[in-house]
Design a protein around this motif. Structure first.
Motif: not given
Ligand code: FAD
Length: 382
Positions: A157-161, A166-171, A189-197, A321-322
């Protein structure tokens, strides 16, 4: 003639119906479902914002169409209250229904931790098409979403939103993405990919409360004192097999409803499959295992007793994103991860103490190695 009754209209329930009808066109079949009975593919729920699909557009067939196509009665919005095992009948709110054989395809419940705050009732979870429709509706005109949980559903959902604007914050209290599925390097690696979004992570603290803020905002309070502001909160913390009904009826349960390899529960003429089932110790809440289960169970219901086999069961995680493919090692095996990485391309191989490959996690371009590794892996339940 008493019908075969299937409880649940998710991928497990409808696929058993579909497979059974390939073998037997006549035996009466009834599907009972607590939801609206539309046929849909649940994995599509976490790609709907990218593809700009409403719930109606994700629905593949109405219950009436399913009924006609497979010669089955589909009763929607019926919450089954219990099972009378000795009487061979299911208990409905004001009635009962006799069965010859019963299939439990009850799925899993979302689990949200005990949160405080005056906006807890506004925390969403998306576990079926109706949830998705409500969530999508609620996000109209909103900009920021806080996601609780960085497992498969939270990361997808972080990637999709993000793709949906949308601006996403993930806890994620366990400190990294997909902590239960991936070794550290692959999670990073996944974290870095999502951060680029643009996804912002809050790794470490727990979400403790959700309050109303000013101007239609929601404030998610974390255990380290951080206050995360957004207009919507999505809980993606975890899923638990729905076992209560089976347990109350006296069926054996553990994490899921216990079955043998023919998907038979401890009660006569009652079977279980999909997210609610624990098949010879395996709780596998994914599509591939339930499809294998549906094919085997259809044969058993049609009179040819058939055990389910699980081959290699890779899980593709929809984080473009990754990209990630993972084949988690069996829980009871000792071994170690061997990791090679180049930027976001991680190859992690889990080898047993004798060097045998038991699982893998691949990210980025390394996902291409999947087919080769699948050939090397032992089947999960041959
Ligand atoms: P469900 O679809 O949950 O169906 C359960 C049914 O039981 C429902 O119809 C419900 O109404 C009914 N029911 C329950 N209790 C009662 C009752 N008391 N009375 C009447 N009816 C009742 N897996 C993958 O392999 N790949 C993916 O990419 C992937 N992505 C996913 C993305 C998301 C967002 C989610 C949530 C899951 C994803 N999964 C994925 C997991 C996969 O979708 C599930 O394993 C699968 O859909 C489960 O199907 P099911 O039929 O067992 O359960």
């Amino acid at each position: 003639m008493k019908p075969i009754v299937v409880i649940g209209s998710g991928l497990a329930g409808f696929n058993v119906v579909k497979e059974f009808r390939k073998l037997d066109k006549e035996t009466p079949l009834v599907v009972l479902t607590a939801d609206d009975g539309r046929s849909y593919s649940k994995p599509m729920l976490s790609t709907g914002f990218t593809k700009e699909k409403t719930a109606d557009e994700l629905a593949m067939a109405s219950p009436e169409q399913v009924a006609e196509q497979f010669n089955v009665t589909v009763r929607t919005h019926v919450h089954v209250a219990g099972i009378d095992v000795d009487g061979h009948r299911v208990l409905l709110p004001d009635d009962h229904l006799d069965y010859s054989k019963l299939v439990l395809a009850l799925g899993a419940d979302t689990w949200t931790p005990p949160l405080e705050g005056d906006a807890v009732g506004e925390v969403f979870s998306v576990n079926d098409l109706m949830d998705y429709g409500r969530f999508r509706e609620a996000l109209q005109g909103k900009r920021r979403v806080t996601i609780l949980g960085g497992g498969l559903i939270g990361c997808e959902f972080a990637n999709d939103l993000s793709n949906g604007g949308f601006e996403v914050a993930l806890v994620e209290p366990m400190g990294r993405c997909l902590p239960l599925l991936l070794p550290q390097a692959a999670s990073e690696a996944v974290g870095r990919g999502l951060e680029t979004l643009g996804v912002r992570f809050h790794f470490g603290p727990l979400a403790q409360a959700v309050h109303h803020g000013d101007d239609d905002t929601l404030i998610t309070e974390l255990s380290d004192g951080t206050r995360v502001e957004s207009e919507a909160v999505l809980s993606a913390i975890g899923l638990r097999p729905r076992i209560d009904m089976a347990k109350e009826a006296g069926l054996r349960t553990n994490r899921g409803i216990l079955t043998d390899r023919t998907l038979r529960t401890s009660a006569e003429d009652i079977y279980a499959l999909g997210d609610c089932a624990e098949v010879e110790g395996h709780v596998l809440p994914y599509v591939l295992p339930l499809m294998a289960g549906a094919r085997a169970l259809a044969k058993t219901l049609a009179g040819e007793e058939t055990a389910v086999s699980y081959g290699v069961m890779p899980v593709t995680i929809k984080t473009p994103a990754c990209p990630v493919v993972v084949c988690p090692p069996p829980a009871d095996h000792e071994g170690e991860w061997e990791v090679t990485e180049q930027e976001n391309n991680v190859t992690a191989l889990f080898r047993g103490t004798d060097g045998t490959l038991l699982g893998y996690a691949l990210t980025g371009d390394a996902v291409k190695e999947k087919l080769k590794l699948n050939k090397e892996l032992p089947a999960l339940m041959p």
